[in-house]
Design an enzyme around this catalytic site. Structure first.
Site, mmCIF file in Angstrom:
data_model
loop_
_atom_site.group_PDB
_atom_site.id
_atom_site.type_symbol
_atom_site.label_atom_id
_atom_site.label_comp_id
_atom_site.label_asym_id
_atom_site.label_seq_id
_atom_site.Cartn_x
_atom_site.Cartn_y
_atom_site.Cartn_z
ATOM 1 N N GLU A 322 5.611 0.243 -4.000
ATOM 2 C CA GLU A 322 5.565 -0.346 -5.756
ATOM 3 C C GLU A 322 6.124 0.695 -6.646
ATOM 4 O OE1 GLU A 322 1.060 -0.713 -7.425
ATOM 5 O OE2 GLU A 322 1.588 1.561 -7.785
ATOM 6 N N HIS A 351 3.630 -1.443 22.553
ATOM 7 C CA HIS A 351 3.211 -2.359 23.253
ATOM 8 C C HIS A 351 2.839 -3.585 22.454
ATOM 9 C CE1 HIS A 351 2.680 0.104 26.924
ATOM 10 N NE2 HIS A 351 3.010 0.595 25.987
ATOM 11 N N LYS A 455 -3.531 -9.052 -11.903
ATOM 12 C CA LYS A 455 -5.060 -9.061 -12.717
ATOM 13 C C LYS A 455 -5.649 -9.655 -14.368
ATOM 14 C CE LYS A 455 -4.360 -3.990 -11.544
ATOM 15 N NZ LYS A 455 -4.069 -2.177 -12.401
HETATM 16 O O1 LIG Z 1 -6.386 4.862 -10.407
HETATM 17 P P1 LIG Z 1 -6.419 3.671 -11.041
HETATM 18 O O2 LIG Z 1 -6.664 3.846 -12.268
HETATM 19 O O3 LIG Z 1 -7.522 2.938 -10.585
HETATM 20 O O4 LIG Z 1 -4.946 2.791 -10.081
HETATM 21 C C1 LIG Z 1 -5.622 2.534 -8.990
HETATM 22 C C2 LIG Z 1 -4.185 1.695 -8.343
HETATM 23 O O5 LIG Z 1 -4.512 -0.065 -9.744
HETATM 24 C C3 LIG Z 1 -2.991 -0.239 -10.067
HETATM 25 O O6 LIG Z 1 -3.140 -0.905 -9.259
HETATM 26 C C4 LIG Z 1 -1.081 0.751 -9.587
HETATM 27 O O7 LIG Z 1 -0.884 -0.524 -9.261
HETATM 28 C C5 LIG Z 1 -1.668 1.593 -8.944
HETATM 29 O O8 LIG Z 1 -0.421 1.730 -8.817
HETATM 30 C C6 LIG Z 1 -2.993 2.387 -8.818
HETATM 31 O O9 LIG Z 1 -2.848 3.074 -8.122
#
Ligand SMILES: O=P(O)(O)OC[C@H]1O[C@H](O)[C@H](O)[C@@H](O)[C@@H]1O
Length: 528
Positions: A322, A351, A455
């Site tokens: 990331e 293995h 997303k």
């Molecule tokens: O801690 P949050 O805001 O819920 O984020 C949780 C995760 O979601 C995102 O998609 C990011 O790509 C991550 O870097 C992050 O750790």
């Protein structure tokens, strides 16, 4: 290279840290002096950029943020007294809360003590706590830890099923920096429903770890959860293990969080040195750069020869991929950077896929992680003069050698044992190495713009689902997929609509599908 030259190369490049008893060997990476000289100016720049970052520069320019995870292990480094105070106060809050939970002064309404801990989070809000729990939780931990790290209903049921009757003694930590991650929100709502079903008030069991003023923080306040811990804006999710995100679950399991911080602080001292040969993180970044030609041309295979470090590769997958996997460099040029990471543990993987590593496509370099102390206490002999630990050690050496003979490069890290201090140091080593490598290849290692696309696409699928259900509800006759997409005004989305319909049909919800399931054109959709 013959064995005498190799032995010399090993000694020339060996890094040993006296304070941590930690060794790093990059002698089986094939760089030469010419390459080394060419890299020195790049490293000088990277060291300077790293020093600026630690001094509080806006090191994440896109998001206009400081990057301060190094301050967490040495608050004196924080660039302002306010930031320092925030760190010190949070740590004190974690210590007090842990003591209150362990002593029972904070307890569930119907029992004297909490016995279990359910962590709900994803990505950086789960991977660190999962790694630390697996690596360091004592056998009779004061609270047994469980995770919901996905929006998979069956996965959620599995976790809640394991907790079973102890739900009324289970403390819930909902962890989300943004406080709005849908998977985490769903896990929280599902857990909330499970408590409600048992007649329990969720707020009496729940704690939030989240950014200031986030959606999650608002819920926690309005529902009077037990407490909240802050997640600072200047700590990125994938480097948050030493903020409340990692420290609260670790401390509750009885893990010495001050030792984790101490190990990381000592490693930070070593990795702050602006000198390639005596800075272990710089040596790592240098080896990665050489192995993958500064373009991630080779994958990083992480092979810890210790069961308790199994989840380290998964933790590193997020940290490395990331951070470094970026389309554009800092000037906006298309670069498609990154390094792929995978691995489980040795000798188990020997293995499984080591066959390909030894003989197949040479598109990787290995990092062996060796732990010098075999176990607490004595070992029995499994053969004359030989223990299980000797086997493990021999297999590591043998694999390293066999791979080298076939021109497969490797790095070897050796730790004295797996304990909070060394694990803290290991995390600190890699977050600095990733930061330095990011500077070498000129990418912003602290943002993740690519994650947003998936997303957004998911949100538009869900919007289509709602619209589709409405259209089917209003349709007097079964309707073909083509007509359905047409009526919804999105004929180009027919494949997405087909998949939504198939999913709902499989769960006996809202609609039924008729026709030949193997031939989508024959299908009609009707309301259930
Ligand atoms: O801690 P949050 O805001 O819920 O984020 C949780 C995760 O979601 C995102 O998609 C990011 O790509 C991550 O870097 C992050 O750790």
């Amino acid at each position: 290279m013959n064995s005498t030259d190799l032995w010399q190369r090993y000694q020339d490049w060996l890094y040993y840290d006296e304070n941590l008893g930690f060794y790093l060997d990059i002698s089986r990476i094939g760089f030469d002096d010419f390459f080394l000289k060419a890299m020195l100016p790049k490293f000088e720049r990277a060291f300077q950029q790293m020093a600026d970052l630690e001094a509080g520069a806006i090191a994440n320019p896109d998001e206009n943020r400081q990057v301060g995870h190094y301050w967490l292990r040495n608050p004196d480094l924080a660039p302002s007294p306010d930031l320092k105070q925030e760190i010190v106060e949070t740590l004190a809050q974690i210590d007090t809360f842990t003591q209150q939970i362990h002593s029972g002064s904070i307890h569930p309404p119907h029992a004297e003590r909490f016995t279990d801990l359910l962590v709900i989070g994803i990505g950086g809000s789960a991977l660190g706590p999962q790694f630390i729990a697996d690596a360091l939780a004592p056998q009779n931990a004061p609270l047994a830890i469980h995770f919901i790290d996905n929006t998979d209903p069956a996965g959620i049921d599995r976790t809640l099923g394991r907790i079973g009757d102890r739900l009324d003694r289970t403390l819930v930590l909902v962890i989300s920096k943004s406080g709005g991650t849908p998977e985490t929100r769903n896990g929280m709502i599902e857990a909330q429903a499970a408590y409600q079903k048992r007649g329990l008030k969720f707020g009496d069991y729940a704690v939030a770890i989240t950014g200031h003023d986030s959606q999650l923080e608002k819920i926690a306040h309005s529902e009077q959860w037990i407490t909240t811990f802050p997640m600072h804006d200047w700590v990125g999710g994938r480097t948050s293990e030493m903020s409340a995100v990692g420290l609260v679950p670790a401390a509750l399991q009885g893990i010495d969080i001050h030792a984790i911080l101490e190990g990381a602080k000592l490693m930070d001292i070593a990795t702050r040195r602006p000198d390639l040969a005596t800075n272990p993180a710089a040596l790592l970044a240098f080896a990665w750069y050489y192995a993958g030609n500064g373009k991630g041309a080779k994958d990083m295979v992480i092979l810890p020869y210790k069961d308790s470090l199994l989840l380290f590769s998964r933790y590193l997958q997020q940290l490395v991929m990331e951070s470094l996997g970026k389309e554009k460099d800092l000037e906006g040029h298309i670069v498609h950077q990154g390094i792929a990471v995978y691995g489980n543990k040795g000798s188990t993987d020997q293995h499984a896929y080591v066959q390909q590593l030894r003989e197949g496509v040479p598109n990787f370099f290995i990092t062996f992680i060796e732990v010098l102390n075999d176990r607490q206490g004595e070992s029995i002999e499994v053969e004359a003069g030989i223990t299980s630990g000797d086997y493990l050690s021999g297999l590591l050496q043998g694999t390293r050698q066999a791979l080298y003979e076939n021109k497969r490069e490797s790095i070897t890290l050796s730790l004295p044992e797996v304990n909070p201090r060394t694990v803290g140091a290991l995390i600190a080593l890699y977050d600095r190495a990733v930061g330095l490598y990011g500077y070498l290849v000129n990418v912003n290692a602290y943002h993740q713009p690519g994650v947003e696309a998936g997303k957004k696409a998911a949100a538009s699928v869900l919007a289509l689902q709602r619209q589709m259900v409405q259209v089917v509800q209003q349709s007097p006759q079964p309707i073909s997929l083509t007509d359905l997409a047409q009526q919804m005004g999105v004929p180009e989305q027919i494949e997405t609509i087909y998949k939504i319909v198939r999913h709902l049909h499989s769960n006996q919800r809202e609609i039924v599908l008729k026709g030949d399931l193997g031939q989508p054109t024959t299908l009609t959709v009707a309301r259930l």
